[in-house]
Scaffold this active site. Structure first.
Site, mmCIF file in Angstrom:
data_model
loop_
_atom_site.group_PDB
_atom_site.id
_atom_site.type_symbol
_atom_site.label_atom_id
_atom_site.label_comp_id
_atom_site.label_asym_id
_atom_site.label_seq_id
_atom_site.Cartn_x
_atom_site.Cartn_y
_atom_site.Cartn_z
ATOM 1 N N HIS A 193 0.826 -1.208 0.000
ATOM 2 C CA HIS A 193 0.000 0.000 0.000
ATOM 3 C C HIS A 193 0.862 1.260 0.000
ATOM 4 O O HIS A 193 0.544 2.250 -0.671
ATOM 5 C CB HIS A 193 -0.922 -0.002 1.218
ATOM 6 C CG HIS A 193 -2.010 -1.013 1.149
ATOM 7 N ND1 HIS A 193 -1.775 -2.371 1.202
ATOM 8 C CD2 HIS A 193 -3.365 -0.875 1.034
ATOM 9 C CE1 HIS A 193 -2.919 -3.031 1.129
ATOM 10 N NE2 HIS A 193 -3.894 -2.158 1.027
ATOM 11 N N HIS A 235 2.129 -4.035 9.132
ATOM 12 C CA HIS A 235 3.486 -3.772 8.677
ATOM 13 C C HIS A 235 4.282 -3.081 9.774
ATOM 14 O O HIS A 235 3.725 -2.438 10.665
ATOM 15 C CB HIS A 235 3.487 -2.886 7.417
ATOM 16 C CG HIS A 235 2.839 -3.526 6.227
ATOM 17 N ND1 HIS A 235 3.488 -4.430 5.425
ATOM 18 C CD2 HIS A 235 1.597 -3.381 5.706
ATOM 19 C CE1 HIS A 235 2.678 -4.825 4.462
ATOM 20 N NE2 HIS A 235 1.522 -4.209 4.608
#
Length: 271
Positions: A193, A235
């Site tokens: 992303h 993440h």
């Protein structure tokens, strides 16, 4: 002399250490000594037989083990620095994962953070680019959209390949969603992303005429999309930062292989 013998016998009787339960303290049992000595002899014979039957390779490996242990106990300065930075990254990422689950401090805002992350997903952007490409009637618009579609496809393939090589997991044990499986965004490094948001923001800033407030909002959107992945626990911080770097490099790659208007028209006609 006869009187001294009864006295010594009385002393031996009165001595507490001469009782049966305290004999083991004064002198060890012969059976135990014999069993211990026989056990030591057998173990020594077995060790000697094993040493004789061992191969030369095993001897070399046994000789090398202390050296390997010394290497592990005395790591290099680079190894210490890398492990320290990695520990800091994991600690900070877990602290910033305020929306990792419903029980977190910001668990109520998890749905909103997930919605922000969807705006940086590859599937909606590819679908939107294809719809705009079908409705576009200008050559310049079709050229930009075709190159944008190329950039999105390259981003998915590059990030998926890097994640398969690294195979780094996130700070929290969170299963990827359906859209993540479609784009093969199943591991943590690098953040897909973040790379996509950085690539798209740089692409639009370079090829679209936008007002200054819109340019600022575009950059802020890319930053929010990247760090929203840290907030939901998918993440690490370094994953997001590396995703921004890879996104910029992907933009530079698309600029190098930019398809001309004629090439785009040929591809559109084939499609």
């Amino acid at each position: 002399m006869p009187a001294s013998q009864p006295r010594s016998r009385a002393r031996d009787r009165n001595n507490v250490l001469n009782r049966a339960e305290f004999l083991s303290l004064n002198q060890p049992l012969k059976g135990n000594q014999e069993s211990r000595s026989s056990g030591r002899k057998q173990s020594g014979q077995a060790g000697a037989a094993g040493a004789q039957n061992s191969n030369p390779k095993e001897r070399r490996q046994s000789q090398q083990l202390p050296e390997e242990d010394c290497m592990q106990l005395n790591p290099s300065f680079k190894g210490i620095a890398f492990n320290s930075l990695l520990a800091i990254d994991i600690c900070m990422s877990k602290r910033l994962g305020v929306c990792a689950n419903r029980a977190s401090s910001w668990g109520g805002a998890r749905s909103m953070i997930n919605l922000l992350g969807i705006t940086g997903h590859g599937i909606p952007w590819i679908a939107g680019t294809l719809i705009c490409l079908v409705k576009s009637s200008t050559l310049a618009g079709q050229e930009v959209l075709m190159n944008l579609l190329l950039a999105l496809l390259l981003d998915i393939m590059i990030v998926a390949g890097l994640q398969k090589l690294a195979k780094r997991k996130g700070p929290y044990d969170i299963n990827p969603g359906l859209l993540d499986y479609l784009t093969m965004d199943t591991y943590a490094f690098p953040a897909g992303h973040a790379s996509r948001a950085a690539m798209l923001s740089k692409f639009f800033l370079n090829h679209l005429v936008l007002a200054i407030p819109l340019r600022i909002l575009l950059v802020l959107w890319a930053l929010c999309v990247g760090f929203s992945r840290v907030m939901i626990g998918r993440h690490h911080i370094t994953d997001v930062l590396s995703g921004f770097v890879f996104g910029y490099l992907q933009f530079r790659l698309v600029e190098l292989i930019w398809m001309s208007s004629n090439t785009c028209q040929m591809l559109i006609s084939i499609w």
